[in-house]
Write an enzyme that holds these catalytic residues in place. Structure first.
Site, mmCIF file in Angstrom:
data_model
loop_
_atom_site.group_PDB
_atom_site.id
_atom_site.type_symbol
_atom_site.label_atom_id
_atom_site.label_comp_id
_atom_site.label_asym_id
_atom_site.label_seq_id
_atom_site.Cartn_x
_atom_site.Cartn_y
_atom_site.Cartn_z
ATOM 1 C CG ASN A 38 -2.120 0.459 1.300
ATOM 2 O OD1 ASN A 38 -2.320 1.456 0.179
ATOM 3 N ND2 ASN A 38 -2.685 1.127 2.199
ATOM 4 C CG HIS A 123 -12.272 -2.826 10.337
ATOM 5 N ND1 HIS A 123 -11.106 -2.197 9.644
ATOM 6 C CD2 HIS A 123 -11.655 -3.929 10.237
ATOM 7 C CE1 HIS A 123 -10.328 -2.735 9.625
ATOM 8 N NE2 HIS A 123 -10.302 -3.987 10.227
ATOM 9 N NE ARG A 148 -10.530 -1.848 13.345
ATOM 10 C CZ ARG A 148 -9.166 -1.114 12.160
ATOM 11 N NH1 ARG A 148 -7.744 -1.587 11.972
ATOM 12 N NH2 ARG A 148 -9.423 -0.451 11.732
ATOM 13 C CE1 TYR A 160 -5.206 2.753 10.769
ATOM 14 C CE2 TYR A 160 -7.333 1.661 12.392
ATOM 15 C CZ TYR A 160 -6.412 1.433 11.063
ATOM 16 O OH TYR A 160 -6.558 0.449 10.600
ATOM 17 C CG ASP A 210 -5.242 -1.071 14.913
ATOM 18 O OD1 ASP A 210 -3.921 -0.707 15.266
ATOM 19 O OD2 ASP A 210 -5.434 -1.419 13.716
ATOM 20 C CG HIS A 212 -3.035 2.499 12.767
ATOM 21 N ND1 HIS A 212 -2.288 2.535 11.806
ATOM 22 C CD2 HIS A 212 -3.469 1.382 12.273
ATOM 23 C CE1 HIS A 212 -2.227 2.550 10.810
ATOM 24 N NE2 HIS A 212 -3.181 1.620 10.709
ATOM 25 C CD GLU A 236 -4.670 -4.167 14.520
ATOM 26 O OE1 GLU A 236 -5.740 -4.293 14.801
ATOM 27 O OE2 GLU A 236 -4.061 -4.450 13.364
ATOM 28 C CD GLU A 262 -1.667 -3.363 10.691
ATOM 29 O OE1 GLU A 262 -2.199 -4.003 10.539
ATOM 30 O OE2 GLU A 262 -1.288 -2.192 9.863
ATOM 31 N NE ARG A 283 -2.876 -6.908 13.161
ATOM 32 C CZ ARG A 283 -4.510 -7.260 12.346
ATOM 33 N NH1 ARG A 283 -4.439 -7.799 12.677
ATOM 34 N NH2 ARG A 283 -4.444 -5.924 11.189
ATOM 35 C CG HIS A 312 -2.433 -6.314 7.673
ATOM 36 N ND1 HIS A 312 -2.204 -5.565 6.660
ATOM 37 C CD2 HIS A 312 -3.371 -5.549 7.858
ATOM 38 C CE1 HIS A 312 -2.758 -4.493 6.873
ATOM 39 N NE2 HIS A 312 -3.184 -3.988 7.323
ATOM 40 C CG ASP A 316 -3.887 -1.940 2.614
ATOM 41 O OD1 ASP A 316 -4.461 -1.806 3.547
ATOM 42 O OD2 ASP A 316 -2.615 -2.465 3.163
ATOM 43 C CD GLU A 339 -7.679 -6.192 9.997
ATOM 44 O OE1 GLU A 339 -6.290 -6.202 9.409
ATOM 45 O OE2 GLU A 339 -7.884 -5.155 9.581
ATOM 46 C CD1 TRP A 403 -1.785 8.132 9.565
ATOM 47 C CD2 TRP A 403 -2.124 5.980 8.981
ATOM 48 N NE1 TRP A 403 -3.180 7.573 9.135
ATOM 49 C CE2 TRP A 403 -2.880 7.259 8.777
ATOM 50 C CE3 TRP A 403 -1.339 5.338 8.295
ATOM 51 C CZ2 TRP A 403 -4.036 6.302 8.792
ATOM 52 C CZ3 TRP A 403 -1.945 4.004 8.036
ATOM 53 C CH2 TRP A 403 -4.199 4.672 8.298
HETATM 54 C C1 GCO Z 1 -5.754 -3.209 9.833
HETATM 55 C C2 GCO Z 1 -4.740 -2.050 9.370
HETATM 56 C C3 GCO Z 1 -4.848 -1.234 8.045
HETATM 57 C C4 GCO Z 1 -3.363 -0.583 7.880
HETATM 58 C C5 GCO Z 1 -3.409 -0.220 6.474
HETATM 59 C C6 GCO Z 1 -1.913 0.532 6.341
HETATM 60 O O1 GCO Z 1 -5.649 -3.237 10.838
HETATM 61 O O2 GCO Z 1 -5.926 -3.241 8.872
HETATM 62 O O3 GCO Z 1 -3.654 -1.380 9.996
HETATM 63 O O4 GCO Z 1 -5.063 -0.309 8.027
HETATM 64 O O5 GCO Z 1 -3.072 0.920 7.975
HETATM 65 O O6 GCO Z 1 -3.046 -1.600 6.268
HETATM 66 O O7 GCO Z 1 -1.773 0.453 4.217
HETATM 67 MG MG MG Z 2 -3.440 -2.316 12.167
#
Ligand code: GCO
Ligand code: MG
Length: 403
Positions: A38, A123, A148, A160, A210, A212, A236, A262, A283, A312, A316, A339, A403
């Site tokens: 991604n 989600h 989630r 996020y 998450d 993040h 997460e 991930e 993950r 994960h 993407d 997920e 991020w």
């Molecule tokens: C999740 C992830 C994604 C990532 C993304 C980045 O747990 O699903 O954190 O949302 O942000 O895959 O490319």
């Molecule tokens: Mg994540």
């Protein structure tokens, strides 16, 4: 003997960018592998075209492990997301070919079925807590067993994981969007809305969240403690895993289960996390951690330490990845959860998968190999492919944050 005749790198953008590798043998068998990274898609496409495809032509497609070692050790330069995604695409395509050649669905080649269905989490998100609660209700009504939950922190546009207009797609801008972030506001707010989810819907389903990568270890420890009564399935990425040791501090303070991996690409990136039992779920994924061959190695290591898988599965990761993941999830003994974020509807026009969501479980098809068909005619309708970036977070003082 069958040989690799061609390998094509296919770019299409059905609702979002996907890179797919298609390997064809002299027997006319084709295999698919996801090569989507991604926000850096064309780096992998070029790596494959310039440095990998020429090495595949004429090789024996049955030699999956040998090809993995050849591409990994042969590069000299180790690991990293671009290399590992490119290797993953080849590896997945070769497993697909092996399954089709044997006439068996992939999970059969990976040891056979360990479970009837693959538990997935979906989600739920909201720009407000009310919106989040409605979204959780929607998923629970649909039979989802694990959810989630992410809500917009008031005044913090960089929160996020919040869908806008019904869709959440992190990489959507021609140049990175910059979003403000406040750890203080998040830490005060997130435990309160997770508590509201439990108050309204009870404890009869798995609740995930998450972070993040946004917290320091001690902040993550505080968050983990705050949500302990809510019995999360996991928190997460509570802190970036650049330092695996960082998780020792979090572990000392909280029993909230932890999921990480991930963004990690190899067994060495999770070795300490697993062998020191610093996480509960790993993950790593098929597409970013070197394919089925390497991911199975990671999960086998994890099994020794009672760490379960939790791959994960964001939008993407293409439907090819989701199919490969579901086959591995079906076969391994230490599967935890998968997920399933879902894809833009257009993606189903290009990728025809036999995957079926049945209540809270994902079920693989019995078709040989991965069970995914790539529709070239449909892909041609989504041929316009341009770089898209993930956002960048800045603290309120203007400095860059994870991020
Ligand atoms: C999740 C992830 C994604 C990532 C993304 C980045 O747990 O699903 O954190 O949302 O942000 O895959 O490319
Ligand atoms: Mg994540």
């Amino acid at each position: 003997m069958s040989r690799v005749e061609s390998a094509e790198v296919l770019l299409a953008s059905p609702g979002r960018n996907f890179v797919t590798l298609r390997v064809t043998t002299t027997d006319g068998v084709t295999g698919l592998g996801d090569a989507t990274l991604n926000g850096r898609e064309s780096a992998v496409a070029h790596y494959l075209r310039d440095h990998v495809v020429p090495l595949l032509i004429g090789r024996d497609p049955a030699r999956i492990e040998d090809t993995w070692q050849y591409l990994f050790k042969g590069a000299y330069w180790r690991r990293g997301p671009v290399t590992m995604t490119a290797i993953a695409a080849v590896d997945t395509a070769l497993w697909d070919i092996k399954g089709k050649t044997a006439g068996l669905p992939l999970y059969q080649l990976l040891g056979g079925r360990s479970r009837d269905g693959v538990l997935v989490y979906r989600h739920a998100s909201g720009a407000s807590v009310d919106e989040l609660l409605d979204d959780v209700a929607r998923l629970l009504d649909a039979g989802c067993l694990a959810v989630r939950a992410q809500a917009q922190v008031p005044g913090i546009a960089g929160t996020y994981g919040v869908a806008h207009g019904g869709r959440y797609e992190p990489a959507n801008a021609a140049l990175p969007e910059e979003q403000p972030w406040s750890t203080e506001a998040y830490l005060d707010f997130a435990p309160t809305y997770l508590a509201q989810v439990r108050e309204r819907f009870g404890f009869g389903f798995h609740l995930l969240h998450d972070v993040h990568h946004r917290l320091t270890p001690i902040e993550a420890a505080r968050f983990g403690q705050a949500v302990e009564p809510l019995r999360l399935f996991w928190m997460e990425d509570p802190t970036p895993a650049d330092s695996q040791e960082a998780f020792e501090l979090i572990r000392r303070h909280t029993t909230t289960p932890i999921a990480v991996g991930e963004a990690l690409t190899s067994i060495w990136d999770v070795q300490h996390l697993i062998t020191r039992q610093l996480i509960d779920y790993v993950r790593t994924t098929v597409v970013h951690a070197g394919g089925l061959t390497h991911l199975k190695r990671i999960f086998d290591l994890a099994a020794l330490y009672q760490v379960r898988s939790g791959s994960h599965g964001a939008s993407d990761l293409s439907p090819v990845s989701m199919a490969a993941a579901a086959h591995l999830d079906t076969a391994i003994p230490n599967f935890g959860i998968q997920e399933l974020m879902g894809h833009p509807p257009e993606a189903a026009e290009v990728f025809h998968t036999g995957l079926r969501l049945d209540g809270g479980y994902l079920r693989v098809s019995e078709a040989p190999g991965l069970g995914v068909e790539y529709d070239d005619a449909a892909a041609a309708r989504f041929a316009e492919f341009s770089p898209k970036y993930l956002p960048i977070a800045r603290r309120l003082d203007g400095s860059v944050h994870d991020w």
